[in-house]
Design a protein around this motif. Structure first.
Motif, PDB file in Angstrom:
ATOM      1  N   GLY A  86       0.979  -1.013  -0.235  1.00 33.89           N
ATOM      2  CA  GLY A  86       0.107   0.704  -0.182  1.00 33.89           C
ATOM      3  C   GLY A  86       0.959   0.884  -0.079  1.00 33.89           C
ATOM      4  N   GLU A  87       0.196   2.871   0.116  1.00 35.27           N
ATOM      5  CA  GLU A  87       1.216   3.265   0.485  1.00 35.27           C
ATOM      6  C   GLU A  87       2.232   3.890   1.916  1.00 35.27           C
ATOM      7  OE1 GLU A  87      -1.771   5.929  -1.092  1.00 35.27           O
ATOM      8  OE2 GLU A  87      -1.055   7.793  -0.220  1.00 35.27           O
ATOM      9  N   GLY A  88       1.499   3.780   2.528  1.00 38.38           N
ATOM     10  CA  GLY A  88       1.800   4.533   3.858  1.00 38.38           C
ATOM     11  C   GLY A  88       0.883   4.416   4.741  1.00 38.38           C
ATOM     12  N   PRO A  89       1.029   4.090   5.973  1.00 41.81           N
ATOM     13  CA  PRO A  89       0.160   3.885   7.894  1.00 41.81           C
ATOM     14  C   PRO A  89      -1.197   5.260   7.832  1.00 41.81           C
ATOM     15  CG  PRO A  89       2.540   3.832   8.010  1.00 41.81           C
ATOM     16  CD  PRO A  89       1.995   4.334   6.976  1.00 41.81           C
ATOM     17  N   GLY A  90      -2.014   4.392   7.263  1.00 38.46           N
ATOM     18  CA  GLY A  90      -3.030   5.426   8.057  1.00 38.46           C
ATOM     19  C   GLY A  90      -3.095   5.806   9.754  1.00 38.46           C
ATOM     20  N   GLU A  93      -3.766   2.370  11.559  1.00 38.53           N
ATOM     21  CA  GLU A  93      -2.256   1.773  11.264  1.00 38.53           C
ATOM     22  C   GLU A  93      -0.925   2.589  12.317  1.00 38.53           C
ATOM     23  OE1 GLU A  93      -3.799   3.108   8.802  1.00 38.53           O
ATOM     24  OE2 GLU A  93      -5.291   0.442   8.807  1.00 38.53           O
ATOM     25  N   PRO A  99       0.653  -2.678   9.371  1.00 39.17           N
ATOM     26  CA  PRO A  99      -0.523  -2.114   8.261  1.00 39.17           C
ATOM     27  C   PRO A  99      -1.676  -2.890   8.410  1.00 39.17           C
ATOM     28  CG  PRO A  99       0.841  -3.978   7.761  1.00 39.17           C
ATOM     29  CD  PRO A  99       0.864  -4.127   9.114  1.00 39.17           C
ATOM     30  N   PHE A 100      -2.819  -1.696   7.482  1.00 42.07           N
ATOM     31  CA  PHE A 100      -3.950  -1.648   7.092  1.00 42.07           C
ATOM     32  C   PHE A 100      -4.760  -2.849   8.336  1.00 42.07           C
ATOM     33  CE2 PHE A 100      -1.555  -1.630   3.089  1.00 42.07           C
ATOM     34  CZ  PHE A 100      -3.393  -0.898   2.549  1.00 42.07           C
ATOM     35  N   ASN A 126       4.437  -1.169   3.055  1.00 40.18           N
ATOM     36  CA  ASN A 126       3.573  -0.053   2.478  1.00 40.18           C
ATOM     37  C   ASN A 126       4.862   0.966   2.112  1.00 40.18           C
ATOM     38  OD1 ASN A 126       0.685   0.514   3.508  1.00 40.18           O
ATOM     39  ND2 ASN A 126       1.484   0.664   5.269  1.00 40.18           N
ATOM     40  N   HIS A 200      -6.761   0.768  -4.389  1.00 39.52           N
ATOM     41  CA  HIS A 200      -6.595   0.950  -3.348  1.00 39.52           C
ATOM     42  C   HIS A 200      -8.102   0.478  -2.638  1.00 39.52           C
ATOM     43  CE1 HIS A 200      -5.619   2.051   0.547  1.00 39.52           C
ATOM     44  NE2 HIS A 200      -4.112   2.082   0.490  1.00 39.52           N
TER      45      HIS A 200
HETATM   46  N1  URA Z   1      -3.513   2.136   3.067  1.00 40.30           N
HETATM   47  C1  URA Z   1      -2.376   2.332   3.027  1.00 40.30           C
HETATM   48  O1  URA Z   1      -2.355   2.413   2.580  1.00 40.30           O
HETATM   49  N2  URA Z   1      -1.518   1.604   4.428  1.00 40.30           N
HETATM   50  C2  URA Z   1      -2.529   1.353   5.733  1.00 40.30           C
HETATM   51  O2  URA Z   1      -1.832   0.229   6.109  1.00 40.30           O
HETATM   52  C3  URA Z   1      -3.454   1.715   5.612  1.00 40.30           C
HETATM   53  C4  URA Z   1      -4.191   2.159   4.428  1.00 40.30           C
END
Ligand code: URA
Length: 231
Positions: A86-90, A93, A99-100, A126, A200
């Motif tokens: 994915g892109e990065g933690p929200g 997370e 993650p996710f 991510n 996504h």
């Molecule tokens: N969206 C992401 O791209 N990564 C995550 O870990 C959570 C949400």
């Protein structure tokens, strides 16, 4: 001009030092017989990945580190055939260090199960390991700074297939001006690994009533299942 060159050399030197520090200097100087993307035979990946994750947790290489509660290295099967990126933690997370795990994560878990895998069977990571403020898209330099961690995870895990979730992750492997609608649904080969871009999960959530998008993601995942013998 001379100042600009000095600055560039300084930045490159710093990047080299960082790559060396985290053991990812193979990116610039593959050892003989050591293809990028290949784990050297006989070396235990587990300890190396755990050591790498320790480095992620301590990393202060970019400003994203300042705003984080926890860095989120990634988790899952260290010998996974399938990796989701994915892109990065929200927010969730960042709070949990995993993650996710928020709404998008719950949907991703359902997708994984629909593919006849369990979450524990795959590896989830991510592009950037720390939450960007207000969940903004990571800047290119943040993604570049963090990239050695992801490259090293991939080298150690050696998945057969990587599913990139959304444009940021897809750009990491298949840099392109095209949007996800054009990029998704076909495999790209990156360092010998099949990369399947798809939408996504957050995009699916934002377009909850749109069956067409869900259908496209499912078509993409069926192609992945076919490669991994799940069909
Ligand atoms: N969206 C992401 O791209 N990564 C995550 O870990 C959570 C949400």
């Amino acid at each position: 001009m001379a100042k600009k060159v000095d600055r560039l050399v300084g930045e490159l030197e710093e990047q080299f030092r960082f790559l060396k520090e985290i053991g990812a200097d193979f990116i610039f100087a593959p050892k003989t017989g050591d293809k990028p993307g290949c784990r050297p035979p006989g070396r235990p990946a587990r300890e190396e990945i755990l050591a790498l994750h320790e480095k992620v947790l301590r990393c202060k290489k970019c400003p994203l580190a300042l705003g984080r509660t926890h860095a989120v290295p990634g988790e899952g099967n260290l010998e996974a055939e399938l990796m989701f990126i994915g892109e990065g933690p929200g927010h969730d997370e960042d709070v949990q260090g995993r993650p996710f795990v928020g709404r998008a994560g719950q949907l991703l878990t359902k997708i994984i199960q629909a593919m006849k895998f369990e979450r524990e069977d795959v590896f989830i990571a991510n592009v950037v390991k720390c939450r960007p403020p207000e969940n903004r898209t990571p800047h290119r330099d943040e993604a570049a700074r963090c990239s050695p961690f992801l490259l090293e995870q991939i080298r150690l895990i050696q998945p057969k297939v990587i599913v990139t979730l959304g444009k940021v992750a897809t750009d990491f492997f298949v840099p392109s001006a095209s949007g996800m609608t054009n990029l998704r649904g076909q495999f790209y080969v990156w360092n010998g690994i099949q990369v399947m871009p798809t939408f996504h999960p957050s995009y699916l959530i934002r377009n909850e009533g749109n069956r067409q998008i869900r259908k496209m993601v499912w078509e993409d995942m069926q192609k992945v299942m076919a490669v991994l013998g799940k069909k």
